[in-house]
Design an enzyme around this catalytic site. Structure first.
Site, short mmCIF file in Angstrom:
data_model
loop_
_atom_site.label_atom_id
_atom_site.label_comp_id
_atom_site.label_asym_id
_atom_site.label_seq_id
_atom_site.Cartn_x
_atom_site.Cartn_y
_atom_site.Cartn_z
N ARG A 248 1.65 46.60 12.58
CA ARG A 248 1.74 46.74 14.04
C ARG A 248 0.94 47.96 14.48
NH1 ARG A 248 7.73 47.26 15.50
NH2 ARG A 248 7.84 45.01 15.30
N ARG B 46 8.64 54.76 19.28
CA ARG B 46 7.75 53.61 19.10
C ARG B 46 6.61 53.60 20.14
NH1 ARG B 46 10.20 49.48 16.17
NH2 ARG B 46 11.71 50.37 14.73
N LYS C 132 15.54 53.87 15.57
CA LYS C 132 14.34 53.68 16.41
C LYS C 132 14.58 54.24 17.81
CE LYS C 132 14.10 49.13 16.19
NZ LYS C 132 14.09 47.68 16.45
N LYS D 120 12.76 54.24 21.91
CA LYS D 120 11.74 53.56 22.74
C LYS D 120 11.56 54.22 24.10
CE LYS D 120 12.32 49.20 20.37
NZ LYS D 120 12.66 47.78 20.44
N CYS E 81 10.80 35.81 20.92
CA CYS E 81 10.43 36.72 19.85
C CYS E 81 9.71 35.93 18.76
CB CYS E 81 11.66 37.40 19.28
SG CYS E 81 12.68 36.26 18.33
N CYS F 33 9.87 36.56 10.29
CA CYS F 33 10.92 37.56 10.48
C CYS F 33 12.08 37.36 9.49
CB CYS F 33 11.45 37.52 11.91
SG CYS F 33 12.74 38.75 12.13
N CYS G 18 17.76 36.04 16.91
CA CYS G 18 18.99 36.67 16.38
C CYS G 18 19.43 37.72 17.40
CB CYS G 18 18.74 37.27 14.99
SG CYS G 18 18.00 38.91 15.02
N CYS H 220 14.94 40.81 20.25
CA CYS H 220 13.55 41.25 20.48
C CYS H 220 12.90 40.53 21.65
CB CYS H 220 12.71 41.03 19.23
SG CYS H 220 13.35 41.86 17.79
FE1 SRM Z 1 12.17 43.78 17.37
C1 SRM Z 1 13.40 44.22 14.29
C2 SRM Z 1 9.73 41.83 16.18
C3 SRM Z 1 10.55 44.07 20.31
C4 SRM Z 1 15.05 44.94 18.83
N1 SRM Z 1 11.65 43.16 15.52
C5 SRM Z 1 12.27 43.49 14.36
C6 SRM Z 1 11.49 42.98 13.14
C7 SRM Z 1 10.56 44.09 12.72
C8 SRM Z 1 12.35 42.46 11.96
C9 SRM Z 1 12.65 43.44 10.85
O1 SRM Z 1 13.25 44.51 11.09
O2 SRM Z 1 12.32 43.11 9.71
C10 SRM Z 1 10.73 41.82 13.82
C11 SRM Z 1 9.43 41.42 13.15
C12 SRM Z 1 9.15 39.95 13.33
C13 SRM Z 1 7.77 39.56 12.95
O3 SRM Z 1 7.64 38.78 11.97
O4 SRM Z 1 6.83 40.00 13.58
C14 SRM Z 1 10.68 42.29 15.25
N2 SRM Z 1 10.41 43.19 18.05
C15 SRM Z 1 9.58 42.31 17.44
C16 SRM Z 1 8.46 41.89 18.36
C17 SRM Z 1 7.14 41.60 17.65
C18 SRM Z 1 8.94 40.70 19.20
C19 SRM Z 1 7.87 40.02 20.04
O5 SRM Z 1 7.90 38.80 19.97
O6 SRM Z 1 7.10 40.65 20.74
C20 SRM Z 1 8.44 43.12 19.30
C21 SRM Z 1 7.58 44.22 18.77
C22 SRM Z 1 7.49 45.35 19.75
C23 SRM Z 1 6.52 46.43 19.35
O7 SRM Z 1 5.32 46.22 19.51
O8 SRM Z 1 6.99 47.48 18.92
C24 SRM Z 1 9.90 43.53 19.24
N3 SRM Z 1 12.69 44.45 19.22
C25 SRM Z 1 11.91 44.35 20.33
C26 SRM Z 1 12.72 44.55 21.50
C27 SRM Z 1 12.21 44.46 22.93
C28 SRM Z 1 11.66 45.76 23.44
O9 SRM Z 1 11.54 46.74 22.70
O10 SRM Z 1 11.34 45.79 24.62
C29 SRM Z 1 14.01 44.79 21.08
C30 SRM Z 1 15.26 44.96 21.99
C31 SRM Z 1 15.30 46.26 22.64
C32 SRM Z 1 16.04 47.27 21.81
O11 SRM Z 1 15.41 47.93 20.99
O12 SRM Z 1 17.26 47.32 21.93
C33 SRM Z 1 13.98 44.74 19.63
N4 SRM Z 1 13.92 44.52 16.65
C34 SRM Z 1 14.99 44.89 17.41
C35 SRM Z 1 16.09 45.25 16.53
C36 SRM Z 1 17.48 45.76 16.96
C37 SRM Z 1 17.45 47.23 17.07
C38 SRM Z 1 18.79 47.84 17.38
O13 SRM Z 1 18.85 48.66 18.27
O14 SRM Z 1 19.78 47.47 16.74
C39 SRM Z 1 15.62 45.04 15.21
C40 SRM Z 1 16.40 45.26 13.89
C41 SRM Z 1 16.47 46.70 13.52
O15 SRM Z 1 15.79 47.57 14.04
O16 SRM Z 1 17.28 46.97 12.61
C42 SRM Z 1 14.27 44.56 15.33
FE1 SF4 Z 2 13.41 38.66 14.26
FE2 SF4 Z 2 15.73 38.68 15.48
FE3 SF4 Z 2 13.75 40.16 16.39
FE4 SF4 Z 2 13.61 37.58 16.68
S1 SF4 Z 2 15.18 38.88 17.58
S2 SF4 Z 2 11.96 38.89 15.91
S3 SF4 Z 2 14.60 36.85 14.87
S4 SF4 Z 2 14.75 40.44 14.48
#
Ligand code: SRM
Ligand code: SF4
Length: 569
Positions: free
Chosen positions: A82, A152, A214, A216, A433, A439, A478, A482
């Site tokens: 990323r 981030r 993390k 943001k 997402c 993922c 899930c 995301c």
């Molecule tokens: Fe996310 C984890 C993809 C935005 C909350 N997210 C992941 C991972 C890296 C899975 C992992 O930990 O192994 C996913 C990778 C999937 C893949 O194959 O690419 C993933 N997140 C994404 C992306 C690519 C979704 C998208 O379709 O655009 C976004 C990447 C953003 C970036 O460029 O940095 C993405 N993730 C978000 C958002 C939305 C936002 O930030 O506006 C959220 C919800 C907002 C928040 O943070 O509360 C989000 N992602 C999570 C979480 C839960 C974090 C938590 O607070 O508990 C995880 C899991 C974790 O961190 O343990 C996670």
């Molecule tokens: Fe993966 Fe869950 Fe984030 Fe979707 S919402 S990209 S399934 S960690």
């Protein structure tokens, strides 16, 4: 001897995540040794987690898991990388290298725009990782700090240059991103082969064990909330006077994830703590980050994000600490207003009389297929375009600063490669997402079903004559959320293969969390329920009443006012 003993005690009480950071020698671990190991495509032990601080995740193709297991083969390990791109702006000429890298060196050949204004490569083999980082270095980019327990990619309202305010806001996004970056030289040493300099590493802001979780950040120019600020830990809303930013309203503690069945986890909207003058921005940012660094829970990661820290200590205590650390008195919030979140598609003229074209990229996935040649089209545009590409928080792209002479050429390319299409508002503003197959945390499909789910919803809307209306519809595979489903008017959250929780009642500007309507239901059940709700909405709505507002007014679901109480009950 005493020192060693206390180190052992400390290590025993640490969570794995904290131990890994503590022992990593400022994020180095033994990544360099793993890169030399050609027997496996994966990283071992702590390095699996440490590479995330450098912007990479080890993944395996879940579609191939069973087959490879049966063949007694290692899972199909490859990395997702990323990029760091504060504010999402990149010179079109640089795009060509990114495009080329995706085609030549990744297993899937795609580029994925994320909803945090950057892009990801999926499927880079370990042996190609250094090439990826060197390619990024060539175009003055990196992937530092785009994952794990750091600040981030910093978001910024993805406007074309409609006023100098947008330029200023973007400069702040870059400044904050650089200011909060890890200072360790590990990234340069490991990926760019820079010689280790005999200095001691220091992390004056993040600390030796970095953040508890993390973090943001956004910089926002009202009236557009395209960045979904309420989902972020730290937000700066621009307050302007005489067409210049004079300061920011500061909001903290947003986040959307929860754990199925765990009532100690809940989403929360970022809350106002006060107004600051522009000169105090970095010191207040530092105070917020270091307060979270020192007060955040390091023994339970599910309770470690800023919103839980605020809950554990109270908002007023957190605010007082920020004032103390920054030596800034937070003033009362100044007036601001949001009107929308979606991107504005089509052509817009900017203050320099250049043109800007917002293109819809389904799911942010850039690739060529039989119907659309999105990847080839963008690359063809990049070859003649002298301006920038701006990536939006809705996974779309703006071809920005197009000169009058190039406008019709670019439009022609966009049309002939399928980059401009007539689509419904529902489709334009929907999001999913990534989920399967890359993922590791996915429970249900998201990106791969979004289009067919939208088609079903479009048919229902057509049937009830509301096909020209907008509903914000989002899917996450899930409860990490995301796809920001918990800021949608209709949000789906994956439960298991083919099953989702259905949430309804978010609002158009993203300042209300939707409430669960049905739990653990199948695709057919989802659309049966949605048909019923859309029929009600189409016949009983007040003039122009949005779907999310309607289901709350009618009491179909209870409004979430305090998520800690209302989200689960
Ligand atoms: Fe996310 C984890 C993809 C935005 C909350 N997210 C992941 C991972 C890296 C899975 C992992 O930990 O192994 C996913 C990778 C999937 C893949 O194959 O690419 C993933 N997140 C994404 C992306 C690519 C979704 C998208 O379709 O655009 C976004 C990447 C953003 C970036 O460029 O940095 C993405 N993730 C978000 C958002 C939305 C936002 O930030 O506006 C959220 C919800 C907002 C928040 O943070 O509360 C989000 N992602 C999570 C979480 C839960 C974090 C938590 O607070 O508990 C995880 C899991 C974790 O961190 O343990 C996670
Ligand atoms: Fe993966 Fe869950 Fe984030 Fe979707 S919402 S990209 S399934 S960690």
């Amino acid at each position: 001897m005493k020192k060693n003993n206390s180190k052992i005690v400390l290590e025993k009480t640490m969570t794995d995540a904290e131990r890994i950071k503590y022992n990593s020698n400022y994020l180095r671990g033994t990544i360099i040794d793993d890169l030399k190991n050609e027997i496996t495509n994966g990283f071992s032990g702590d390095n699996f987690s440490l590479i995330r601080f450098h912007g990479m995740y080890q993944q395996d193709d879940r579609d191939l898991r069973l087959e490879r297991n049966e063949q007694k083969l290692e899972p199909r390990y490859a990395m997702m990388l990323r990029c760091r791109l504060p504010g999402g702006i990149i010179k079109a000429k640089k795009w060509l290298k990114i495009d080329n890298f995706a085609s030549q060196y990744t297993l899937y050949g795609t580029i994925r725009l994320t909803n945090r204004q950057t892009f990801q490569f999926h499927g880079i083999l370990k042996k190609k990782l250094k090439d990826a980082h060197k390619m990024l270095q060539d175009i003055e980019l990196d992937s530092l700090g785009t994952a794990n327990d750091v600040n981030r990619n910093v978001l910024c309202t993805s406007n074309p240059m409609e006023s100098l305010i947008h330029q200023e806001a973007y400069e702040w996004a870059k400044k904050i991103s650089n200011f909060l970056l890890p200072q360790t030289k590990a990234y340069a040493e490991i990926w760019l082969d820079q010689k280790k300099i005999a200095t001691t590493d220091k992390e004056p802001i993040l600390g030796k064990t970095y953040l508890p979780r993390k973090f943001k950040t956004t910089v926002v120019v009202p009236p557009y909330n395209d960045v979904d600020l309420y989902a972020n830990d730290m937000n700066f809303i621009a307050i302007t006077k005489n067409k210049k930013i004079i300061g920011f309203n500061v909001l903290i503690g947003g986040g959307l994830s929860f754990i199925h069945g765990n009532k100690n986890t809940w989403p929360f909207l970022a809350r106002e703590i006060g107004y600051i003058s522009i000169k105090d921005t970095l010191s207040v940012a530092k105070a917020i980050v270091t307060t979270q660094r020192d007060w955040g829970n390091r023994t339970d990661r599910s309770n470690a994000k800023t919103r839980y820290t605020i809950h554990n200590f109270s908002l007023s205590a957190f605010k007082r600490e920020v004032e103390k650390r920054s030596n800034v008195n937070l003033e009362p919030i100044r007036t601001y207003n949001f009107i929308s979140r979606g991107d504005r598609f089509g052509w817009i003229k900017d203050i320099n009389n250049n043109w800007n074209l917002t293109l819809f990229i389904p799911n942010g996935r850039i690739y060529d297929n039989n119907n659309q040649l999105l990847k080839s089209g963008l690359s063809k545009i990049a070859k003649i375009h002298e301006g920038n590409f701006r990536l939006t928080s809705n996974q779309n792209i703006i071809v920005s600063e197009v000169s009058e002479k190039n406008k019709s050429k670019i439009e022609k390319i966009a049309l002939s490669y399928g980059l401009i299409n007539k689509i419904t508002n529902l489709r334009k503003y929907a999001m999913a997402c990534v989920s399967f197959p890359t993922c590791p945390l996915a429970m249900s499909e998201a990106e791969r079903v979004l289009s067919s789910f939208i088609t079903k919803l479009e048919n229902i809307m057509l049937k009830y004559h509301v096909e020209n209306e907008t509903i914000i519809f989002r899917i996450s595979g899930c409860p990490n959320g995301c796809g920001r489903s918990l800021l949608a008017e209709i949000g789906l959250i994956g439960k298991s293969i083919g099953r989702y929780n259905l949430y309804i009642g978010g609002n158009r500007i993203g300042s209300r969390i939707p409430k669960i309507y049905k739990e653990n239901i199948t695709e057919n059940e989802i659309f049966t329920h949605l048909e019923h709700l859309i029929e009600l909405w189409s016949t009983q709505r007040k003039e122009k009443e949005d779907f999310g507002d309607f289901v709350i007014r009618k009491g179909i679901v209870k409004e979430i006012i305090n998520p800690i109480l209302d989200f689960w009950n």
